[in-house]
Design a protein around this motif. Sequence first.
Motif, PDB file in Angstrom:
ATOM      1  N   MET A 262     -28.165  15.509  -2.820  1.00 17.76           N
ATOM      2  CA  MET A 262     -29.344  16.264  -3.228  1.00 17.76           C
ATOM      3  C   MET A 262     -29.827  15.728  -4.556  1.00 17.76           C
ATOM      4  SD  MET A 262     -29.976  20.345  -3.677  1.00 17.76           S
ATOM      5  CE  MET A 262     -28.788  20.578  -4.956  1.00 17.76           C
TER       6      MET A 262
ATOM      7  N   ASP B 275     -35.769  20.541   3.570  1.00 17.47           N
ATOM      8  CA  ASP B 275     -34.390  20.854   3.197  1.00 17.47           C
ATOM      9  C   ASP B 275     -34.431  22.006   2.203  1.00 17.47           C
ATOM     10  OD1 ASP B 275     -31.794  20.989   2.233  1.00 17.47           O
ATOM     11  OD2 ASP B 275     -31.536  18.814   2.231  1.00 17.47           O
ATOM     12  N   ARG B 276     -34.076  23.165   2.681  1.00 15.27           N
ATOM     13  CA  ARG B 276     -34.173  24.380   1.864  1.00 15.27           C
ATOM     14  C   ARG B 276     -33.386  24.271   0.559  1.00 15.27           C
ATOM     15  NH1 ARG B 276     -35.287  30.071   2.987  1.00 15.27           N
ATOM     16  NH2 ARG B 276     -34.429  31.213   1.229  1.00 15.27           N
ATOM     17  N   ALA B 277     -32.237  23.609   0.595  1.00 14.37           N
ATOM     18  CA  ALA B 277     -31.410  23.497  -0.616  1.00 14.37           C
ATOM     19  C   ALA B 277     -32.171  22.798  -1.740  1.00 14.37           C
ATOM     20  CB  ALA B 277     -30.110  22.754  -0.303  1.00 14.37           C
TER      21      ALA B 277
ATOM     22  N   ASP C 268     -34.683  25.250  -3.030  1.00 11.65           N
ATOM     23  CA  ASP C 268     -33.997  26.309  -3.778  1.00 11.65           C
ATOM     24  C   ASP C 268     -33.642  25.833  -5.184  1.00 11.65           C
ATOM     25  OD1 ASP C 268     -34.184  28.093  -1.669  1.00 11.65           O
ATOM     26  OD2 ASP C 268     -32.109  27.812  -1.007  1.00 11.65           O
ATOM     27  N   ALA C 269     -33.184  24.587  -5.309  1.00  7.72           N
ATOM     28  CA  ALA C 269     -32.844  24.039  -6.624  1.00  7.72           C
ATOM     29  C   ALA C 269     -34.097  23.914  -7.491  1.00  7.72           C
ATOM     30  CB  ALA C 269     -32.160  22.681  -6.477  1.00  7.72           C
TER      31      ALA C 269
END
Length: 107
Positions: A1, A71-73, A76-77
């Motif tokens: 990520m 990519d939700r992650a 979210d970050a």
Amino acid sequence: MGTYQEALDALGDPTRRALVERLVRGPAPVSRLADGLPVSRPAVSQHLRVLRDAGLVAYETVGTRHVYRLDRAGFDALRAWLDGFWNDVLEAFEDYAGRGPSEGGPS
């Protein structure tokens, strides 16, 4: 990520923002994402790689196609960084607004 800085850099390009906006509607193969964009399919693939390296999109192989999705992650970050930034701004404003005129606050 990727980091929030990589995400912001990736989203700074209008073609990449257009790809993200298309992916909000759901997963799609490169060919569909490229339809109507003023760049070639290989260029779209390069833009998608930047978004993937920044942690904003991911893909899975379905047959001979790469199907991309958000990519939700990664988002979210980015959201966590923006929330922290905004909280700092609000706290600074609250400190400023709480001062009287003799302390350099609003009159």
